[in-house]
Structure formats: C-alpha cells, structure tokens
Scaffold this motif. Structure first.
Motif, PDB file in Angstrom:
ATOM      1  N   SER A  56      57.436  26.310  31.445  1.00 50.62           N
ATOM      2  CA  SER A  56      58.889  26.306  31.588  1.00 50.62           C
ATOM      3  C   SER A  56      59.477  27.631  31.112  1.00 50.62           C
ATOM      4  N   ALA A  57      60.632  27.975  31.667  1.00 46.47           N
ATOM      5  CA  ALA A  57      61.292  29.231  31.264  1.00 46.47           C
ATOM      6  C   ALA A  57      61.633  29.216  29.788  1.00 46.47           C
ATOM      7  N   ASP A  58      61.992  28.038  29.266  1.00 45.73           N
ATOM      8  CA  ASP A  58      62.334  27.946  27.846  1.00 45.73           C
ATOM      9  C   ASP A  58      61.151  28.305  26.979  1.00 45.73           C
ATOM     10  N   MET A  59      59.963  27.774  27.308  1.00 44.84           N
ATOM     11  CA  MET A  59      58.788  28.045  26.484  1.00 44.84           C
ATOM     12  C   MET A  59      58.407  29.520  26.532  1.00 44.84           C
ATOM     13  N   LYS A  60      58.528  30.136  27.709  1.00 42.10           N
ATOM     14  CA  LYS A  60      58.240  31.570  27.801  1.00 42.10           C
ATOM     15  C   LYS A  60      59.198  32.363  26.904  1.00 42.10           C
ATOM     16  N   HIS A  61      60.468  31.985  26.931  1.00 48.73           N
ATOM     17  CA  HIS A  61      61.461  32.708  26.129  1.00 48.73           C
ATOM     18  C   HIS A  61      61.197  32.518  24.638  1.00 48.73           C
ATOM     19  N   ILE A  62      60.795  31.313  24.266  1.00 49.52           N
ATOM     20  CA  ILE A  62      60.494  31.047  22.852  1.00 49.52           C
ATOM     21  C   ILE A  62      59.312  31.886  22.417  1.00 49.52           C
ATOM     22  N   THR A  63      58.260  31.923  23.219  1.00 49.44           N
ATOM     23  CA  THR A  63      57.066  32.710  22.859  1.00 49.44           C
ATOM     24  C   THR A  63      57.420  34.176  22.717  1.00 49.44           C
ATOM     25  N   THR A  64      58.194  34.699  23.676  1.00 46.66           N
ATOM     26  CA  THR A  64      58.589  36.111  23.622  1.00 46.66           C
ATOM     27  C   THR A  64      59.423  36.408  22.380  1.00 46.66           C
ATOM     28  N   THR A  65      60.363  35.521  22.068  1.00 50.20           N
ATOM     29  CA  THR A  65      61.223  35.718  20.891  1.00 50.20           C
ATOM     30  C   THR A  65      60.413  35.708  19.607  1.00 50.20           C
ATOM     31  N   VAL A  66      59.448  34.775  19.513  1.00 46.57           N
ATOM     32  CA  VAL A  66      58.616  34.698  18.304  1.00 46.57           C
ATOM     33  C   VAL A  66      57.805  35.972  18.118  1.00 46.57           C
ATOM     34  N   ASP A  73      55.975  29.266   9.097  1.00 44.81           N
ATOM     35  CA  ASP A  73      56.746  29.056  10.322  1.00 44.81           C
ATOM     36  C   ASP A  73      55.959  29.507  11.546  1.00 44.81           C
ATOM     37  N   LEU A  74      55.312  30.672  11.480  1.00 50.21           N
ATOM     38  CA  LEU A  74      54.518  31.173  12.606  1.00 50.21           C
ATOM     39  C   LEU A  74      53.387  30.208  12.942  1.00 50.21           C
ATOM     40  N   ARG A  75      52.729  29.692  11.918  1.00 54.44           N
ATOM     41  CA  ARG A  75      51.618  28.785  12.159  1.00 54.44           C
ATOM     42  C   ARG A  75      52.082  27.541  12.900  1.00 54.44           C
ATOM     43  N   VAL A  76      53.235  26.996  12.484  1.00 56.51           N
ATOM     44  CA  VAL A  76      53.728  25.769  13.102  1.00 56.51           C
ATOM     45  C   VAL A  76      54.187  26.015  14.534  1.00 56.51           C
ATOM     46  N   VAL A  77      54.958  27.133  14.763  1.00 54.58           N
ATOM     47  CA  VAL A  77      55.457  27.415  16.099  1.00 54.58           C
ATOM     48  C   VAL A  77      54.313  27.610  17.084  1.00 54.58           C
ATOM     49  N   ILE A  78      53.337  28.443  16.697  1.00 55.35           N
ATOM     50  CA  ILE A  78      52.204  28.698  17.593  1.00 55.35           C
ATOM     51  C   ILE A  78      51.403  27.426  17.805  1.00 55.35           C
ATOM     52  N   GLY A 128      63.932  25.064   9.614  1.00 53.20           N
ATOM     53  CA  GLY A 128      63.848  25.891   8.413  1.00 53.20           C
ATOM     54  C   GLY A 128      62.513  25.689   7.736  1.00 53.20           C
ATOM     55  N   LYS A 129      62.188  26.595   6.842  1.00 56.13           N
ATOM     56  CA  LYS A 129      60.901  26.559   6.147  1.00 56.13           C
ATOM     57  C   LYS A 129      60.751  25.276   5.346  1.00 56.13           C
ATOM     58  N   GLY A 130      59.631  24.603   5.545  1.00 55.83           N
ATOM     59  CA  GLY A 130      59.354  23.396   4.795  1.00 55.83           C
ATOM     60  C   GLY A 130      60.028  22.169   5.369  1.00 55.83           C
ATOM     61  N   LYS A 131      60.743  22.308   6.505  1.00 55.43           N
ATOM     62  CA  LYS A 131      61.451  21.168   7.086  1.00 55.43           C
ATOM     63  C   LYS A 131      61.143  21.049   8.573  1.00 55.43           C
ATOM     64  N   GLN A 132      59.894  21.382   8.975  1.00 57.46           N
ATOM     65  CA  GLN A 132      59.538  21.344  10.375  1.00 57.46           C
ATOM     66  C   GLN A 132      59.442  19.906  10.866  1.00 57.46           C
ATOM     67  N   VAL A 133      59.970  19.678  12.073  1.00 57.55           N
ATOM     68  CA  VAL A 133      59.854  18.381  12.729  1.00 57.55           C
ATOM     69  C   VAL A 133      59.177  18.637  14.070  1.00 57.55           C
ATOM     70  N   LEU A 134      57.915  18.285  14.172  1.00 59.62           N
ATOM     71  CA  LEU A 134      57.167  18.611  15.377  1.00 59.62           C
ATOM     72  C   LEU A 134      57.505  17.644  16.495  1.00 59.62           C
ATOM     73  N   PRO A 135      57.549  18.138  17.758  1.00 56.45           N
ATOM     74  CA  PRO A 135      57.788  17.249  18.893  1.00 56.45           C
ATOM     75  C   PRO A 135      56.662  16.230  19.026  1.00 56.45           C
ATOM     76  N   ASP A 136      56.973  15.073  19.564  1.00 62.15           N
ATOM     77  CA  ASP A 136      55.989  14.005  19.749  1.00 62.15           C
ATOM     78  C   ASP A 136      55.224  14.278  21.026  1.00 62.15           C
ATOM     79  N   VAL A 137      54.187  15.150  20.939  1.00 64.54           N
ATOM     80  CA  VAL A 137      53.390  15.503  22.116  1.00 64.54           C
ATOM     81  C   VAL A 137      51.953  15.074  21.872  1.00 64.54           C
ATOM     82  N   PRO A 138      51.207  14.721  22.934  1.00 68.50           N
ATOM     83  CA  PRO A 138      49.799  14.306  22.770  1.00 68.50           C
ATOM     84  C   PRO A 138      48.942  15.461  22.296  1.00 68.50           C
ATOM     85  N   GLY A 196      62.146  21.905  17.364  1.00 74.41           N
ATOM     86  CA  GLY A 196      62.092  21.017  16.215  1.00 74.41           C
ATOM     87  C   GLY A 196      61.957  21.699  14.886  1.00 74.41           C
ATOM     88  N   LEU A 197      62.171  23.039  14.802  1.00 76.17           N
ATOM     89  CA  LEU A 197      62.077  23.753  13.521  1.00 76.17           C
ATOM     90  C   LEU A 197      63.457  23.825  12.890  1.00 76.17           C
TER      91      LEU A 197
END
Length: 456
Positions: A406-416, A427-432, A368-378, A365-366
């Motif tokens: 999930s494999a996707d989340m592991k890959h995202i964490t590694t890439t970040v 961006d780092l604050r929002v992703v983490i 670009g900077k200043g345009k983050q759209v967070l997933p609807d998670v509890p 849901g990212l």
C-alpha cells in the motif's frame, strides 16, 4: 519661589537640579574656567561632593518670594495644604551587607562578574574614587534598596569595604524606576536584552500602581514631568530607549493581557471587525488550541486550516462544532481513534519534523516510547529448530512486486529510514518488526534498495 535660571546670574546663586543623576540636589553656582566645548555649554555648580557641569535646562534658581501682608484669616490654618518638600538626600557610608540586592531592582539581565572583580581590586588597592557617582539607595525606613550601583555594591562586598552612598527616601517602586533610567555608565554598556528588561520593569511598576496596562494614564496631554501621564514616548525618554522599542513591548503586553481572557478548548467565533484577514470571514467558528503572546490565539477552524488571530477580532461562543460527515461516522472504531489522534496533532501549531514522524508512527499503532500498540496481524511462528535469522526468512512469502504494498506502508518505511535519528532503538525495532510481520522481509528490502539507488 522657583524661577528658571538666567545665564547672567552671578556666582553664588542657589539652584536645584531638576533632572539627571543629581536630580533633587541643591548647590551653588561657582566660578570655574571651562576647559572643553562640553563645559562651555554648561554651568559649574558646587554640589555636596564635587562640582558638576550641568545644562541650564537641568537647573532652577531658588529664590524667596516677598508678598504683601494680608489680613489674617482665622480659618487659614485649616485650609492651607502642607508644602511639598523635595526628597531628602543624604550621603553616608554604608556596610554593603545592609543593602538589599535581591528584590528585583537590577534592570540589567545579568551582572558583569569581571567588572565586579575589577572594581573590588581597585577598592582593596585604595585606587577607587568613592566620591565619584556614589550608588543611589532608596530607604523606606525598613529596607535599603539600590536604584543603581549594583556592581559597585557587590564589589564592596567582595572587597569587604564600606561604600559611600547617596541615600534617598523611597519605596521599592521608586528604586526600580530609578534603576530603569540610570544604567548608562560608559564602562558597562547595556545590551538590547538589558533595554528590553528595563522597559518591561517600568511597565510592571505602572501596572502595580494603576491596576492593569489598560488603566495606565496615556492621555498624551502631559507637558510637565510631574503629570501622571505615562505615554510610550515618556517611558522611552525615562528608560533612554527608542519609542519604537517601547511601542513593540507595549503591543506585546497589551496582547498578552487580552489573551488571558480566553481558555484553551473554548469555542471561538469571528466578529465583525476592521482589517480582518482576507481568508477569515465574520461568523466563522473554531476551537482555541493555544495562545502566543506575540501572535495571539491559535484557532483550529471548523472549515479550514488552523491559524492565528488577534483576540480583538473574536469572541467566546456556545455554538457547537458541526456534526462530522457520514463518511467519518462509518469508519471502523480503531481507524477513527487513530484519525482523532492525528487530527489533534494537526490542530496544534507546527513545531518540527518530529511531529510528522509521530503522525506516521501513530497510523501503525505507535503512541510513544514504551507505549507501543501493535496491530492485530497474523504472524508465522518459526519451528523450534530454526534460529532467529531463519525465522525472519520464513515470514510470509514475498509479494509479486513492491507495487503490491500500500502507498501508506511505502510512505511509512521511507519516513522511518529518512528520519531514523529521531527514533529510539526500541521504536525502530518495533516499527520494522510491524512492517516485516505484515509484508515480509524481502518486500521491505526491495523498498530500501530503491531508496539507496535514489540516494546514489
């Protein structure tokens, strides 16, 4: 009449210079003892300012032709064509401020400031020889433009001195073409960029004269310098560069002229053509995504990966892109939007590792900077008495193991982690924050520890 110079002619013969920096000037053969091997193969000619040693092939003798008396035709005056005159050349002292230096006649990429200062100092100290190779100026009756001598003219401006110039009648195009052929001074060697710019300027004047690069006369049959036949070979001789250099630039300009007929977003179809790449078949369809003046058209093909193709091998078409497979239509709306955005990135020409990061960030849901759209998670809200650090410690319990991620989340964490320098702090604050909110702080720590051990 004009006859080729004979080496046995006695001193005093009148000659005209055909080529070189003294082209168009007339002079007289004089007696002078050659002092070097260079002068032994040349002929001394007294021109307006000084003696020049010139090759026989650069000269032609000026003779008067006597013809038998013919019966006068009363209509001959109307039939006779006006004689062609050599360009008028005069030498005069000019104020350098009268010379237009900003109309693109300089064929070098940039001027040499140190050379200008050195020339100006010599002029102030009266060490400058003004009669040695004076700048060539083209005057159309309104504006005086330099064909060469830009450094010397700027030096005269700096020294506040007048400068002796060779003034010819000519237009802006005449000045540019002369500039492209004259920048050969030993003290100011041309760079490869200078040579390229001179060739491009020559082509620009020819396109201005004939309308387009395709319309430039290129028959290859011209044997005289007066023929309007501007082959690559002749341009190379004029600019004093290799034919290969001109061939490469002509190919780029020709390709650039062809890709202008296409517009990004148009549908493209491969046509039957010679030398098609092995992976491309006639009839293939795609969408034009970008244009490059050296490689051609960047096409996002319907049935394979995007690639470059020459515009001669394709044509525009109205054929629509095939309907997406049913599995694509069954995707949730949010997933389809993310997929479209990723496909859009994939269809563009690859640029850098930052693009890969944008792909991974888009999946959470990212945008670009200043345009983050967070997933609807509890998200578990912490009690009011807990600090921020305690709040994070009470996020959803740790999964039984990191394998549950999930494999996707592991890959995202590694890439970040591996590409953190490409992200802003926000961006780092929002992703983490997104990762922690969905999987817990301990699970993310476990992934980071694994990366640290692997790095060790």
């Amino acid at each position: 009449m004009v006859a080729q110079l004979d080496l046995t002619l006695a001193p005093g013969a009148e000659v005209r210079v055909l080529t070189g920096n003294c082209k168009g000037q007339t002079g007289t053969i004089v007696e002078s003892e050659p002092k070097s091997s260079y002068q032994r193969s040349r002929i001394p000619v007294q021109l307006a300012l000084d003696i020049k040693w010139l090759k026989p092939s650069q000269l032609e003798e000026i003779k008067e032709e006597t013809s038998p008396v013919e019966e006068e035709n009363p209509n001959s005056a109307a039939l006779e064509e006006p004689p062609t005159e050599a360009p008028e050349i005069t030498y005069t002292w000019l104020d350098p401020s009268e010379i237009e230096l900003e109309e693109g006649t300089q064929s070098r990429v940039e001027t040499d400031a140190k050379a200008i200062e050195r020339y100006a100092e010599d002029m102030k100290e009266e060490r400058w020889d003004y009669q040695h190779s004076p700048p060539v100026i083209f005057d159309d009756g309104t504006t005086k433009r330099p064909g060469d001598g830009h450094h010397r003219i700027k030096a005269a401006l700096l020294a506040e001195q007048q400068i002796l110039c060779e003034v010819r009648s000519g237009t802006l195009i005449d000045a540019i073409r002369y500039s492209c052929s004259s920048n050969q001074r030993p003290s100011l060697h041309r760079t490869n960029a200078d040579k390229r710019q001179a060739v491009e300027m020559m082509f620009a004047t020819l396109i201005e004269e004939f309308g387009s690069i395709e319309d430039i006369p290129r028959t290859g049959r011209g044997k005289s310098r007066t023929d309007a036949d501007w082959s690559n070979r002749r341009i190379a001789e004029h600019v004093w560069v290799s034919s290969k250099t001109v061939d490469n630039i002509y190919t780029e300009l020709e390709l650039n002229a062809k890709i202008t007929h296409f517009t990004e977003g148009e549908r493209i179809e491969v046509i039957e053509a010679e030398n098609l790449p092995d992976e491309i078949k006639a009839g293939e369809l795609g969408t034009l995504k970008a244009k490059d003046k050296k490689q051609g058209l960047w096409v996002d093909w319907d049935n394979r990966e995007a690639s470059f193709i020459h515009p001669d091998k394709v044509r525009k078409t109205d054929k629509a892109k095939p309907v997406e497979q049913a599995i694509e239509n069954s995707k949730p709306q949010q997933q389809q939007e993310t997929s479209h955005s990723l496909n859009g990135l994939a269809s563009a020409p690859p640029t850098s590792v930052e693009q890969e990061i944008q792909h991974k960030a888009a999946s959470v849901g990212l945008n670009g900077k200043g345009k983050q759209v967070l997933p609807d998670v509890p998200r578990n809200e912490a009690p009011e008495s807990l600090s921020v650090s305690e709040e994070f410690s009470t996020t959803p319990p740790k999964p039984e193991s990191a394998a549950d991620l999930s494999a996707d989340m592991k890959h995202i964490t590694t890439t970040v982690v591996n590409n953190a320098k490409y992200f802003s702090r926000e961006d780092l604050r929002v992703v983490i924050g997104v990762l922690v909110a969905e999987h817990g702080l301990d699970a993310i720590d476990e992934i980071l520890e694994g990366l640290e051990k692997k790095a060790g």
